[in-house]
Design a protein around this motif. Structure first.
Motif, PDB file in Angstrom:
ATOM      1  N   ARG A 197     -24.349  15.327  13.762  1.00  0.00           N
ATOM      2  CA  ARG A 197     -23.889  16.703  13.573  1.00  0.00           C
ATOM      3  C   ARG A 197     -22.708  16.736  12.617  1.00  0.00           C
ATOM      4  NH1 ARG A 197     -23.848  17.665  20.064  1.00  0.00           N
ATOM      5  NH2 ARG A 197     -26.112  17.770  20.389  1.00  0.00           N
ATOM      6  N   GLY A 198     -22.484  17.885  12.030  1.00  0.00           N
ATOM      7  CA  GLY A 198     -21.332  18.080  11.168  1.00  0.00           C
ATOM      8  C   GLY A 198     -21.428  17.318   9.858  1.00  0.00           C
ATOM      9  N   PRO A 199     -20.339  17.311   9.081  1.00  0.00           N
ATOM     10  CA  PRO A 199     -20.354  16.648   7.769  1.00  0.00           C
ATOM     11  C   PRO A 199     -20.663  15.157   7.850  1.00  0.00           C
ATOM     12  CG  PRO A 199     -18.423  18.069   8.001  1.00  0.00           C
ATOM     13  CD  PRO A 199     -19.060  18.006   9.352  1.00  0.00           C
ATOM     14  N   VAL A 200     -20.094  14.450   8.838  1.00  0.00           N
ATOM     15  CA  VAL A 200     -20.350  13.016   8.968  1.00  0.00           C
ATOM     16  C   VAL A 200     -21.818  12.772   9.297  1.00  0.00           C
ATOM     17  CG1 VAL A 200     -19.833  10.930  10.287  1.00  0.00           C
ATOM     18  CG2 VAL A 200     -17.979  12.468   9.609  1.00  0.00           C
ATOM     19  N   GLY A 201     -22.376  13.578  10.193  1.00  0.00           N
ATOM     20  CA  GLY A 201     -23.787  13.436  10.539  1.00  0.00           C
ATOM     21  C   GLY A 201     -24.696  13.702   9.359  1.00  0.00           C
ATOM     22  N   ASN A 202     -24.393  14.735   8.590  1.00  0.00           N
ATOM     23  CA  ASN A 202     -25.217  15.056   7.421  1.00  0.00           C
ATOM     24  C   ASN A 202     -25.157  13.946   6.370  1.00  0.00           C
ATOM     25  OD1 ASN A 202     -25.993  17.516   8.514  1.00  0.00           O
ATOM     26  ND2 ASN A 202     -24.285  18.631   7.580  1.00  0.00           N
ATOM     27  N   LEU A 203     -23.966  13.396   6.142  1.00  0.00           N
ATOM     28  CA  LEU A 203     -23.834  12.299   5.177  1.00  0.00           C
ATOM     29  C   LEU A 203     -24.581  11.067   5.672  1.00  0.00           C
ATOM     30  CD1 LEU A 203     -22.635  11.005   2.656  1.00  0.00           C
ATOM     31  CD2 LEU A 203     -20.543  10.559   3.950  1.00  0.00           C
ATOM     32  N   THR A 204     -24.470  10.786   6.959  1.00  0.00           N
ATOM     33  CA  THR A 204     -25.162   9.629   7.519  1.00  0.00           C
ATOM     34  C   THR A 204     -26.669   9.768   7.354  1.00  0.00           C
ATOM     35  OG1 THR A 204     -23.412   9.287   9.140  1.00  0.00           O
ATOM     36  CG2 THR A 204     -25.542   8.287   9.622  1.00  0.00           C
ATOM     37  N   ARG A 205     -27.202  10.944   7.655  1.00  0.00           N
ATOM     38  CA  ARG A 205     -28.642  11.166   7.526  1.00  0.00           C
ATOM     39  C   ARG A 205     -29.088  10.949   6.080  1.00  0.00           C
ATOM     40  NH1 ARG A 205     -28.550  15.772   9.443  1.00  0.00           N
ATOM     41  NH2 ARG A 205     -29.056  15.267  11.611  1.00  0.00           N
ATOM     42  N   ARG A 206     -28.290  11.398   5.145  1.00  0.00           N
ATOM     43  CA  ARG A 206     -28.626  11.247   3.733  1.00  0.00           C
ATOM     44  C   ARG A 206     -28.615   9.775   3.321  1.00  0.00           C
ATOM     45  NH1 ARG A 206     -25.081  11.788  -0.880  1.00  0.00           N
ATOM     46  NH2 ARG A 206     -26.287  12.185  -2.774  1.00  0.00           N
ATOM     47  N   LEU A 207     -27.635   9.029   3.817  1.00  0.00           N
ATOM     48  CA  LEU A 207     -27.536   7.620   3.447  1.00  0.00           C
ATOM     49  C   LEU A 207     -28.642   6.788   4.099  1.00  0.00           C
ATOM     50  CD1 LEU A 207     -23.659   7.143   3.697  1.00  0.00           C
ATOM     51  CD2 LEU A 207     -25.035   7.359   1.626  1.00  0.00           C
ATOM     52  N   VAL A 208     -28.963   7.096   5.363  1.00  0.00           N
ATOM     53  CA  VAL A 208     -30.023   6.354   6.045  1.00  0.00           C
ATOM     54  C   VAL A 208     -31.355   6.536   5.322  1.00  0.00           C
ATOM     55  CG1 VAL A 208     -31.381   6.242   8.182  1.00  0.00           C
ATOM     56  CG2 VAL A 208     -28.898   6.341   8.296  1.00  0.00           C
ATOM     57  N   SER A 209     -31.566   7.694   4.744  1.00  0.00           N
ATOM     58  CA  SER A 209     -32.825   7.953   4.042  1.00  0.00           C
ATOM     59  C   SER A 209     -33.000   7.059   2.823  1.00  0.00           C
ATOM     60  CB  SER A 209     -32.898   9.427   3.612  1.00  0.00           C
ATOM     61  OG  SER A 209     -32.000   9.690   2.543  1.00  0.00           O
ATOM     62  N   ARG A 210     -31.917   6.403   2.385  1.00  0.00           N
ATOM     63  CA  ARG A 210     -31.988   5.533   1.216  1.00  0.00           C
ATOM     64  C   ARG A 210     -32.211   4.062   1.585  1.00  0.00           C
ATOM     65  NH1 ARG A 210     -29.740   8.009  -3.388  1.00  0.00           N
ATOM     66  NH2 ARG A 210     -29.082   5.990  -4.227  1.00  0.00           N
ATOM     67  N   VAL A 211     -32.218   3.752   2.881  1.00  0.00           N
ATOM     68  CA  VAL A 211     -32.511   2.390   3.334  1.00  0.00           C
ATOM     69  C   VAL A 211     -34.019   2.170   3.246  1.00  0.00           C
ATOM     70  CG1 VAL A 211     -32.395   0.801   5.296  1.00  0.00           C
ATOM     71  CG2 VAL A 211     -30.492   2.368   4.829  1.00  0.00           C
ATOM     72  N   ASP A 212     -34.440   0.963   2.840  1.00  0.00           N
ATOM     73  CA  ASP A 212     -35.862   0.706   2.648  1.00  0.00           C
ATOM     74  C   ASP A 212     -36.687   0.924   3.901  1.00  0.00           C
ATOM     75  OD1 ASP A 212     -35.712   0.142  -0.004  1.00  0.00           O
ATOM     76  OD2 ASP A 212     -35.636  -2.023   0.211  1.00  0.00           O
ATOM     77  N   HIS A 213     -36.236   0.384   5.034  1.00  0.00           N
ATOM     78  CA  HIS A 213     -36.984   0.592   6.267  1.00  0.00           C
ATOM     79  C   HIS A 213     -36.020   0.619   7.443  1.00  0.00           C
ATOM     80  CE1 HIS A 213     -40.978   0.956   8.050  1.00  0.00           C
ATOM     81  NE2 HIS A 213     -40.423   0.441   9.118  1.00  0.00           N
ATOM     82  N   VAL A 214     -36.258   1.561   8.352  1.00  0.00           N
ATOM     83  CA  VAL A 214     -35.406   1.746   9.525  1.00  0.00           C
ATOM     84  C   VAL A 214     -36.288   1.731  10.773  1.00  0.00           C
ATOM     85  CG1 VAL A 214     -33.739   3.242  10.681  1.00  0.00           C
ATOM     86  CG2 VAL A 214     -33.818   3.176   8.176  1.00  0.00           C
ATOM     87  N   PHE A 215     -35.967   0.834  11.692  1.00  0.00           N
ATOM     88  CA  PHE A 215     -36.615   0.834  13.001  1.00  0.00           C
ATOM     89  C   PHE A 215     -35.764   1.642  13.962  1.00  0.00           C
ATOM     90  CE2 PHE A 215     -38.123  -3.179  11.142  1.00  0.00           C
ATOM     91  CZ  PHE A 215     -39.499  -3.042  11.346  1.00  0.00           C
ATOM     92  N   VAL A 216     -36.407   2.490  14.765  1.00  0.00           N
ATOM     93  CA  VAL A 216     -35.675   3.289  15.759  1.00  0.00           C
ATOM     94  C   VAL A 216     -36.265   3.033  17.136  1.00  0.00           C
ATOM     95  CG1 VAL A 216     -34.953   5.073  14.144  1.00  0.00           C
ATOM     96  CG2 VAL A 216     -37.135   5.313  15.343  1.00  0.00           C
ATOM     97  N   ARG A 217     -35.415   3.185  18.175  1.00  0.00           N
ATOM     98  CA  ARG A 217     -35.812   2.822  19.525  1.00  0.00           C
ATOM     99  C   ARG A 217     -36.423   3.961  20.323  1.00  0.00           C
ATOM    100  NH1 ARG A 217     -30.435  -0.672  21.236  1.00  0.00           N
ATOM    101  NH2 ARG A 217     -29.379   1.265  20.685  1.00  0.00           N
ATOM    102  N   ASP A 218     -36.421   5.203  19.765  1.00  0.00           N
ATOM    103  CA  ASP A 218     -36.966   6.328  20.514  1.00  0.00           C
ATOM    104  C   ASP A 218     -37.371   7.424  19.533  1.00  0.00           C
ATOM    105  OD1 ASP A 218     -34.491   8.353  20.347  1.00  0.00           O
ATOM    106  OD2 ASP A 218     -33.730   6.331  20.734  1.00  0.00           O
ATOM    107  N   PRO A 219     -38.304   8.305  19.930  1.00  0.00           N
ATOM    108  CA  PRO A 219     -38.775   9.361  19.025  1.00  0.00           C
ATOM    109  C   PRO A 219     -37.675  10.312  18.575  1.00  0.00           C
ATOM    110  CG  PRO A 219     -40.300   9.083  20.865  1.00  0.00           C
ATOM    111  CD  PRO A 219     -39.075   8.255  21.188  1.00  0.00           C
ATOM    112  N   GLU A 220     -36.683  10.571  19.445  1.00  0.00           N
ATOM    113  CA  GLU A 220     -35.593  11.471  19.055  1.00  0.00           C
ATOM    114  C   GLU A 220     -34.836  10.923  17.852  1.00  0.00           C
ATOM    115  OE1 GLU A 220     -36.270  11.958  23.509  1.00  0.00           O
ATOM    116  OE2 GLU A 220     -36.157  10.298  22.074  1.00  0.00           O
ATOM    117  N   SER A 221     -34.676   9.622  17.779  1.00  0.00           N
ATOM    118  CA  SER A 221     -33.993   9.010  16.635  1.00  0.00           C
ATOM    119  C   SER A 221     -34.795   9.206  15.349  1.00  0.00           C
ATOM    120  CB  SER A 221     -33.769   7.516  16.884  1.00  0.00           C
ATOM    121  OG  SER A 221     -32.863   7.311  17.943  1.00  0.00           O
ATOM    122  N   ALA A 222     -36.127   9.099  15.467  1.00  0.00           N
ATOM    123  CA  ALA A 222     -36.972   9.320  14.295  1.00  0.00           C
ATOM    124  C   ALA A 222     -36.829  10.746  13.779  1.00  0.00           C
ATOM    125  CB  ALA A 222     -38.432   9.022  14.634  1.00  0.00           C
ATOM    126  N   THR A 223     -36.700  11.688  14.696  1.00  0.00           N
ATOM    127  CA  THR A 223     -36.495  13.086  14.302  1.00  0.00           C
ATOM    128  C   THR A 223     -35.151  13.267  13.609  1.00  0.00           C
ATOM    129  OG1 THR A 223     -37.824  13.829  16.186  1.00  0.00           O
ATOM    130  CG2 THR A 223     -36.390  15.458  15.154  1.00  0.00           C
TER     131      THR A 223
END
Length: 423
Positions: A197-223
């Motif tokens: 959430r907020g500016p830090v959350g938005n920046l994090t989401r943008r940066l994670v999208s640039r990682v080649d592959h991300v494994f997540v432990r639950d469907p909520e994380s994928a969302t």
């Protein structure tokens, strides 16, 4: 197959950058590097986001991360560990390329170690909406000469309240910035992501999208991630349990006599949680108390146990190794998983959705409870039941092992694929 969000595609951001570079080169009539190939014959593999060996769960995740890299055909002598508490990883210094300090403060206090991290965050914010650039810190010097980046598994990508947002921004965004910015292969091992959430959350989401592959432990994380290169996979410790199955058999002979073990930890909003722990201890009649983390007072399990007017019986790993105690009731997820790995029945008092996801993957849904709202009487009944039937969880997990081993192979295949260019 690994799970993907509906409508998503397995397209890495690095591949997209390469495609754009190709198009630019074609338009200008120049040549272009079509696929990544490190200019160094045996480039360093950076392992980012390590916390501290003083926390047994974080130490376990590092061990399992190193094992995955080794299985990919990469020597550990080529691995560089980037950690918030590098002094705690001195044992690794002799077998890894090096252990470096990541800017940030591991113990949640104000210190001068936060200054370089703050510079990085300000640099990233100032560069928006352009590609993130870096200010000054130890992380660029530790990562810019590497051939690939591996993000250790965990639950550090979280920005819901201001304290979590600051911790993410100062302790983890510097390394995430590098993984997003550098044109090298990158993979993040099973994560719990969000809320963002907020500016830090938005920046994090943008940066994670640039990682080649991300494994997540639950469907909520994928969302939360909202990107096409994400796969659902259990915690590395769950996969390790499956790979090492059968684990040591349950303690059938002495389960009735062994004292149960409570492995607590400090949590925010402590009043209802601590009150329930007190009641549970009274119902269990003189349980042992075990330690998982030995950080500073605010993060120390030992200090928290003292606050409960109880006495620590030592590290949980030591109790398990010496077959001391019986059923383990752990608030830290990896304490419960370490108990299961040792052949010990376990109950988890979860403070995060990662715990529910891990126990669901093992078929142990009914043995996980919310740490703030659990019913002490119900947990006591489960402890008594497991004391009388210590093989029950072992049989339940056995039924899930084939599927978990298949998932483990899929995770390893994807790691191999991402790291193949730097072999």
């Amino acid at each position: 197959m690994l799970w993907l969000p509906p409508g998503s595609r397995r397209v890495s951001h690095r591949a997209e950058r390469i495609r754009c570079r190709q198009e630019d080169a074609t338009a200008s009539g120049t040549s272009s590097l079509v696929a990544f190939r490190s200019p160094v014959k045996h480039p360093v593999i950076a392992i980012a986001h390590a916390f501290s060996r003083r926390n047994a769960g974080d130490g376990l995740l590092l061990d399992l991360t190193l094992e995955r890299i080794r299985r990919a055909g990469i020597s550990l002598a080529r691995c560089r560990l980037i950690a918030l508490d590098p002094e705690s990883f001195q044992e690794e210094a002799g077998r890894l390329e090096s252990v470096r300090h990541s800017p940030g403060e591991p113990w949640g206090r104000l210190s001068r170690r936060l200054i370089p991290a703050g510079g990085n965050v300000l640099g990233a914010v100032a560069s928006l909406p352009h590609p993130p650039r870096l200010a000054f810190s130890a992380t660029p010097r530790a990562l810019t000469d590497v051939g690939a980046i591996v993000g250790i598994g965990g639950g550090y990508l979280k920005a819901d309240r201001w304290r979590a947002s600051m911790g993410l921004a100062l302790n983890h965004l510097p390394s995430l910035l590098l993984a997003a910015r550098l044109d090298v292969p990158s993979v993040y091992l099973p994560q719990t992501v969000g809320p963002l959430r907020g500016p830090v959350g938005n920046l994090t989401r943008r940066l994670v999208s640039r990682v080649d592959h991300v494994f997540v432990r639950d469907p909520e994380s994928a969302t939360e991630v909202q990107t096409g290169h994400v796969s659902l996979a259990p915690d590395l410790a769950v996969l390790h349990l499956a790979d090492s199955w059968p684990t040591p058999p349950p303690m059938l002979s002495r389960s009735r006599q062994a004292r149960p073990v409570i492995a607590p930890r400090p949590l925010p909003r402590p009043a209802p949680y601590e009150q329930r722990l007190h009641t549970l201890a009274q119902l269990l009649d003189d349980p042992l108390y075990a330690v998982q983390s030995r950080g500073l007072e605010g993060r120390s399990d030992e200090a928290f146990i003292s606050r409960l007017d109880a006495r620590s019986s030592g590290a949980l790993s030591t109790l398990l190794q010496h077959h001391t105690g019986g059923v383990v009731v752990s608030v830290r997820l990896h304490g419960a998983l370490q108990a299961l790995l040792a052949g010990r029945p376990a109950i988890h008092l979860s403070y995060d959705r990662k715990g529910t996801a891990a126990f669901r993957a093992l078929g142990l849904d009914r043995f996980v409870h919310d740490a703030w709202t659990f019913a002490p009487g119900t947990v006591q009944e489960q402890v008594r039941h497991l004391q009388a039937h210590p093989a029950e969880q072992h049989r339940t997990i056995s039924q899930r092992i084939p599927d978990l081993q298949r998932l483990s192979r899929e995770v390893q295949r994807r790691i191999d694929e991402v790291l193949a260019p730097v072999l």
